[in-house]
Scaffold this motif. Structure first.
Motif, PDB file in Angstrom:
ATOM      1  N   PRO A  72     -20.973 -26.050 -15.787  1.00  0.00           N
ATOM      2  CA  PRO A  72     -22.012 -25.226 -15.139  1.00  0.00           C
ATOM      3  C   PRO A  72     -23.415 -25.730 -15.461  1.00  0.00           C
ATOM      4  O   PRO A  72     -23.686 -26.132 -16.589  1.00  0.00           O
ATOM      5  N   CYS A  73     -24.296 -25.703 -14.449  1.00  0.00           N
ATOM      6  CA  CYS A  73     -25.706 -26.041 -14.645  1.00  0.00           C
ATOM      7  C   CYS A  73     -26.303 -25.061 -15.645  1.00  0.00           C
ATOM      8  O   CYS A  73     -26.083 -23.856 -15.550  1.00  0.00           O
ATOM      9  N   LEU A  74     -27.070 -25.575 -16.614  1.00  0.00           N
ATOM     10  CA  LEU A  74     -27.648 -24.720 -17.660  1.00  0.00           C
ATOM     11  C   LEU A  74     -28.723 -23.803 -17.087  1.00  0.00           C
ATOM     12  O   LEU A  74     -29.082 -22.798 -17.688  1.00  0.00           O
ATOM     13  N   LYS A  75     -29.238 -24.149 -15.891  1.00  0.00           N
ATOM     14  CA  LYS A  75     -30.332 -23.355 -15.319  1.00  0.00           C
ATOM     15  C   LYS A  75     -29.834 -22.309 -14.323  1.00  0.00           C
ATOM     16  O   LYS A  75     -30.387 -21.224 -14.238  1.00  0.00           O
ATOM     17  N   CYS A  76     -28.775 -22.639 -13.526  1.00  0.00           N
ATOM     18  CA  CYS A  76     -28.355 -21.705 -12.467  1.00  0.00           C
ATOM     19  C   CYS A  76     -26.862 -21.408 -12.451  1.00  0.00           C
ATOM     20  O   CYS A  76     -26.413 -20.529 -11.724  1.00  0.00           O
ATOM     21  N   GLY A  77     -26.070 -22.147 -13.212  1.00  0.00           N
ATOM     22  CA  GLY A  77     -24.645 -21.868 -13.293  1.00  0.00           C
ATOM     23  C   GLY A  77     -23.777 -22.588 -12.269  1.00  0.00           C
ATOM     24  O   GLY A  77     -22.549 -22.592 -12.391  1.00  0.00           O
ATOM     25  N   ILE A  91     -25.794 -34.388 -10.398  1.00  0.00           N
ATOM     26  CA  ILE A  91     -26.847 -33.474  -9.955  1.00  0.00           C
ATOM     27  C   ILE A  91     -26.365 -32.033  -9.943  1.00  0.00           C
ATOM     28  O   ILE A  91     -25.171 -31.750  -9.829  1.00  0.00           O
ATOM     29  N   CYS A  92     -27.321 -31.103 -10.017  1.00  0.00           N
ATOM     30  CA  CYS A  92     -27.038 -29.715  -9.679  1.00  0.00           C
ATOM     31  C   CYS A  92     -27.499 -29.563  -8.229  1.00  0.00           C
ATOM     32  O   CYS A  92     -28.689 -29.730  -7.945  1.00  0.00           O
ATOM     33  N   PRO A  93     -26.567 -29.239  -7.311  1.00  0.00           N
ATOM     34  CA  PRO A  93     -26.929 -29.190  -5.894  1.00  0.00           C
ATOM     35  C   PRO A  93     -27.924 -28.057  -5.579  1.00  0.00           C
ATOM     36  O   PRO A  93     -28.575 -28.088  -4.535  1.00  0.00           O
ATOM     37  N   LYS A  94     -28.042 -27.092  -6.496  1.00  0.00           N
ATOM     38  CA  LYS A  94     -28.984 -25.996  -6.242  1.00  0.00           C
ATOM     39  C   LYS A  94     -30.361 -26.309  -6.810  1.00  0.00           C
ATOM     40  O   LYS A  94     -31.375 -26.070  -6.154  1.00  0.00           O
ATOM     41  N   CYS A  95     -30.415 -26.850  -8.020  1.00  0.00           N
ATOM     42  CA  CYS A  95     -31.709 -27.105  -8.677  1.00  0.00           C
ATOM     43  C   CYS A  95     -32.364 -28.391  -8.182  1.00  0.00           C
ATOM     44  O   CYS A  95     -33.574 -28.551  -8.308  1.00  0.00           O
ATOM     45  N   GLN A  96     -31.558 -29.327  -7.669  1.00  0.00           N
ATOM     46  CA  GLN A  96     -32.117 -30.616  -7.206  1.00  0.00           C
ATOM     47  C   GLN A  96     -31.840 -30.753  -5.712  1.00  0.00           C
ATOM     48  O   GLN A  96     -30.799 -31.252  -5.317  1.00  0.00           O
TER      49      GLN A  96
HETATM   50 ZN   LIG Z   1     -28.764 -25.663 -11.250  1.00  0.00          ZN
END
Ligand SMILES: [Zn+2]
Length: 281
Positions: free
Chosen positions: A254-259, A274-279
């Motif tokens: 899980p992304c540390l910023k958004c999960g 990559i995190c597809p939501k944060c990037q």
């Molecule tokens: Zn993220």
């Protein structure tokens, strides 16, 4: 492949350990590692010389001798410089069959160049710019002159380039490879395929700060040895920054910023995490 933090860690290790030592003898098991000059000349010019100092330029280690010559080492994919070398080292999963170069000092301690994949290169030159590509290297991101203003100037040289390939090209900023390019982009919320000219002021500022922060922390933790990678410091120890990686080699975590789950995409033959939501592209 060793990047700036790994090479810097080895530089610091060598500074503490081999400075002022005198080379008594050299054994070269694999000649192709020595790129310049001929093997005979290499051995003659190194024997009996003292180590005056050790420096780093990009991913190259520069060892100054008490002659006009410098020993320049590029670790390639899996090169290691181990000191002191003794029987305990094999307990650290370093196979002596890959010891390609062995320096013995007058106090009978040894520095070993071990390289499983054999992409490492060693040069002996009086001018380091005689080494292929050193003359073309870009700015050093850990130097104090690497300000946000300088970063912007360097970015402007290649405005139409995709940011990740730009970060990995040694002629602009030197020292970043795949691990740290992935990390700095994730921590700055920038997709690796973004075109440089599309980055806004805040993104450029974040990216500049993250390059410094990530590299400084990685040097502090003596680099990254991810999973079964070869990298070791001069003591034969693994780099601890691997435990701090937030995106590199974190597929499915899980992304540390958004999960959201970290995904992997292939960009120019390399894995980009990559995190597809944060990037977002
Ligand atoms: Zn993220």
């Amino acid at each position: 492949m060793p990047e700036l933090p790994e090479v810097e860690t080895i530089k610091i290790g060598l500074q503490k350990k081999i400075k002022d030592k005198q080379i008594k003898d050299i054994i070269v098991n694999i000649c192709k590692i020595i790129k310049k000059p001929s093997l005979e000349e290499f051995i003659t010019k190194i024997k009996d010389k003292k180590i005056k100092g050790i420096d780093r330029r990009g991913k190259y280690i520069i060892i100054y001798l008490d002659s006009e010559d410098k020993l320049v080492v590029h670790l390639g994919m899996t090169g290691l410089l181990i000191y002191p070398y003794d029987n305990k080292i094999t307990e650290k999963e370093i196979n002596p069959k890959h010891n390609h170069l062995i320096f013995t000092f007058t106090d009978n301690t040894q520095l070993v160049f071990n390289d499983v994949r054999r992409f490492g290169k060693i040069f002996l030159v009086s001018n380091i710019d005689d080494v292929e590509s050193i003359a073309k290297l870009g700015v050093e991101p850990l130097e104090s002159y690497f300000t946000e203003e300088i970063f912007i100037q360097v970015l402007n040289k290649k405005k139409n380039c995709k940011i990740k390939s730009f970060l990995m090209k040694q002629e602009f900023i030197t020292g970043l490879g795949n691990i740290y390019a992935n990390e700095v982009l994730y921590r700055s919320n920038i997709h690796p395929l973004r075109i440089i000219s599309s980055l806004n002021k805040k993104e450029v500022r974040n990216l500049h700060q993250q390059i410094k922060l990530v590299l400084v922390e990685a040097v502090k933790l003596r680099g990254s040895t991810v999973a079964d990678e070869a990298y070791r410091d001069t003591d034969g120890e693994k780099g601890k920054f691997a435990e701090k990686l937030q995106v590199y080699a974190q597929k499915g975590e899980p992304c540390l910023k958004c999960g959201r789950s970290i995904e992997v995409v292939r960009i120019e033959g390399r894995s980009s995490f990559i995190c597809p939501k944060c990037q977002k592209l």
